[in-house]
Design an enzyme around this catalytic site. Structure first.
Site, PDB file in Angstrom:
ATOM      1  N   THR A 114       0.747  -1.108  -0.091  1.00 42.90           N
ATOM      2  CA  THR A 114      -0.034   0.040   0.085  1.00 42.90           C
ATOM      3  C   THR A 114       0.864   1.307  -0.029  1.00 42.90           C
ATOM      4  O   THR A 114       1.973   1.272   0.593  1.00 42.90           O
ATOM      5  CB  THR A 114      -0.932   0.001   1.369  1.00 42.90           C
ATOM      6  N   TYR A 142      -1.453   0.069  10.053  1.00 46.75           N
ATOM      7  CA  TYR A 142      -1.710  -0.666   8.791  1.00 46.75           C
ATOM      8  C   TYR A 142      -0.710  -0.509   7.797  1.00 46.75           C
ATOM      9  O   TYR A 142      -0.017  -1.667   7.407  1.00 46.75           O
ATOM     10  CB  TYR A 142      -3.102  -0.020   8.165  1.00 46.75           C
TER      11      TYR A 142
HETATM   12  N1  UFG Z   1     -13.227   9.961   3.847  1.00 42.88           N
HETATM   13  C1  UFG Z   1     -14.225  10.757   4.367  1.00 42.88           C
HETATM   14  N2  UFG Z   1     -15.446  10.342   4.919  1.00 42.88           N
HETATM   15  C2  UFG Z   1     -15.663   8.971   4.965  1.00 42.88           C
HETATM   16  C3  UFG Z   1     -14.767   8.164   4.600  1.00 42.88           C
HETATM   17  C4  UFG Z   1     -13.512   8.605   3.942  1.00 42.88           C
HETATM   18  O1  UFG Z   1     -13.803  11.892   4.103  1.00 42.88           O
HETATM   19  O2  UFG Z   1     -16.783   8.693   5.380  1.00 42.88           O
HETATM   20  C5  UFG Z   1     -12.170  10.512   3.357  1.00 42.88           C
HETATM   21  C6  UFG Z   1     -10.693  10.127   4.128  1.00 42.88           C
HETATM   22  O3  UFG Z   1     -10.290  10.643   5.113  1.00 42.88           O
HETATM   23  C7  UFG Z   1      -9.687  10.002   2.981  1.00 42.88           C
HETATM   24  C8  UFG Z   1     -10.472   9.624   1.752  1.00 42.88           C
HETATM   25  O4  UFG Z   1     -12.136   9.902   1.921  1.00 42.88           O
HETATM   26  O5  UFG Z   1      -9.286  11.304   2.782  1.00 42.88           O
HETATM   27  C9  UFG Z   1     -10.429   8.500   1.393  1.00 42.88           C
HETATM   28  O6  UFG Z   1     -10.574   7.441   2.520  1.00 42.88           O
HETATM   29  P1  UFG Z   1     -10.636   5.732   2.293  1.00 42.88           P
HETATM   30  O7  UFG Z   1     -11.196   5.393   3.569  1.00 42.88           O
HETATM   31  O8  UFG Z   1     -11.791   5.337   1.218  1.00 42.88           O
HETATM   32  O9  UFG Z   1      -9.604   5.408   1.964  1.00 42.88           O
HETATM   33  P2  UFG Z   1      -8.187   5.458   2.826  1.00 42.88           P
HETATM   34  O10 UFG Z   1      -7.399   6.784   1.956  1.00 42.88           O
HETATM   35  O11 UFG Z   1      -8.315   5.739   3.978  1.00 42.88           O
HETATM   36  O12 UFG Z   1      -7.596   4.050   2.725  1.00 42.88           O
HETATM   37  C10 UFG Z   1      -7.448   3.437   1.455  1.00 42.88           C
HETATM   38  C11 UFG Z   1      -7.371   2.164   1.513  1.00 42.88           C
HETATM   39  C12 UFG Z   1      -6.258   1.632   2.476  1.00 42.88           C
HETATM   40  C13 UFG Z   1      -4.745   2.223   2.135  1.00 42.88           C
HETATM   41  C14 UFG Z   1      -5.229   3.588   1.873  1.00 42.88           C
HETATM   42  C15 UFG Z   1      -3.825   4.268   1.274  1.00 42.88           C
HETATM   43  O13 UFG Z   1      -8.564   1.294   2.309  1.00 42.88           O
HETATM   44  O14 UFG Z   1      -6.177   0.279   2.497  1.00 42.88           O
HETATM   45  O15 UFG Z   1      -6.089   3.984   1.048  1.00 42.88           O
HETATM   46  O16 UFG Z   1      -4.140   5.711   1.124  1.00 42.88           O
HETATM   47  F1  UFG Z   1      -3.850   1.774   2.777  1.00 42.88           F
END
Ligand code: UFG
Length: 328
Positions: A118, A142
């Site tokens: 990741t 993670y």
């Molecule tokens: N977000 C919101 N509201 C929500 C959910 C997410 O604003 O209800 C935002 C998060 O803060 C982030 C973006 O949307 O800025 C994307 O969030 P996700 O949860 O969809 O994805 P992440 O970036 O947190 O995580 C994903 C994968 C991980 C990986 C990561 C690397 O789930 O496994 O990308 O960036 F490690």
């Protein structure tokens, strides 16, 4: 007789799409999954072997039964927020589980290993172009657990000759355009599926996690890549290993970043519906901006992502959301 590939996490979101791509490429994908976060109904493209990575004896049985030519290792806990509150779960499941798998593969003589890592291993490095040689300073458990597994793979290459391709994913989105498989997490934490649920009233308004980031509109920026493009790269990675090209790390992202607000705008356009949302505080463990600065997968692997526009990812996710899902 098609060659078996052991797909851990094959009942999950990315693993199930990988099984479909592997079958289309002439392999027989064997899903190994404990069904804690995966779905039996998602296992559609080859045999299913239920088991847990922490159960070494079960792994040995499965290697002996199917004699896979390679492993694609997707199984992992993957929620950034949860990894901050329950790090032990991440170190035990992701790291100890992967170590068992790697040892079982090596002992069975299976020397080709494709690993889901990741971009969270890079951490929060403002204004740094994230390519495969960038330093890795994860800011959540993670990402730290995935970086540790990368190190284990390198050590087993040195000791046992294990050949591995490491893919560092950016944000995976979208679904199979035929809606045979798709994204369905319980609980759901990802931006696009949560937004689609909010759009059609299946859950409350989306909360934007943080509007005070140092980005043009104050919300986090991510590089979204279509799950079908992502798994195509895995099939190319497998062939790379089978061709004897050696261990290599590849970022999988498009190089374009979109803020949370931009994703909301695109979702409104694709679905023709309002997106109910409110603005909340930051989520622990979130990086400001994660965008791939590398085209190594394109130049070396011959990867050509064809579906990774935000428009197409949201449209495919929306189709899946409306037509297909697994039993709760
Ligand atoms: N977000 C919101 N509201 C929500 C959910 C997410 O604003 O209800 C935002 C998060 O803060 C982030 C973006 O949307 O800025 C994307 O969030 P996700 O949860 O969809 O994805 P992440 O970036 O947190 O995580 C994903 C994968 C991980 C990986 C990561 C690397 O789930 O496994 O990308 O960036 F490690």
């Amino acid at each position: 007789m098609p060659e078996h590939v052991l797909v851990t996490g094959g009942a999950g979101y990315i693993g199930s799409h990988a099984c479909k791509a592997l079958r289309a490429a002439g392999f027989a994908p064997v899903t190994f999954d404990n069904l804690v976060t995966g779905w039996k109904e998602a296992v559609k493209f080859g045999p299913f072997a239920q088991g847990d990575l922490l159960d070494r004896a079960r792994l040995d049985e499965v290697f002996a039964e199917f004699k896979p030519v390679a492993v694609m290792h997707f199984a992992a806990l993957s929620q950034v927020g949860e990894s901050m509150s329950e790090p032990g779960k991440y170190w035990r499941n992701n790291v100890s589980g992967s170590l068992n798998l790697i040892e079982a593969a090596v002992d069975a003589g299976c020397q080709n290993f494709v690993f889901s890592s990741t971009c969270a291993t890079y951490g929060d490095q403002d204004n740094v172009v994230l390519d495969e040689d960038s330093s890795q300073y994860p800011i959540n458990a993670y990402g730290a657990s995935k970086r540790a597994i990368e190190d284990i793979l390198r050590d087993f290459e040195a000791s046992n000759g294990l050949q591995h391709v490491i893919f560092r994913y950016f944000n995976v989105a979208g679904a199979d355009p035929e809606s045979e498989v798709g994204e369905f997490h319980q609980p759901e934490t990802h931006l696009i599926p949560l937004m689609l649920d909010a759009i059609d009233g299946k859950r409350d308004a989306l909360t934007i996690f943080g509007t005070d980031y140092d980005t043009p509109d104050g919300t986090c920026i991510r590089d979204y890549v279509h799950v079908c493009d992502l798994v195509d790269a895995h099939v190319l990675g497998l062939k790379w290993l089978q061709d004897g090209k050696g261990s290599r790390v590849f970022n999988l992202g498009t190089g374009s970043g979109f803020s949370v607000r931009e994703v909301i705008d695109h979702s409104r356009n694709v679905t023709n519906r309002e997106v109910p949302y409110n603005e909340g505080g930051r989520r622990a463990g979130d990086c400001t901006k994660l965008v791939s600065g590398s085209s190594r997968a394109v130049s070396e692997l011959g990867w050509s992502p064809t579906r990774s526009t935000l428009q197409e990812m949201i449209a495919d996710a929306w189709r899946w959301h409306q037509t297909g899902h697994y039993s709760e």
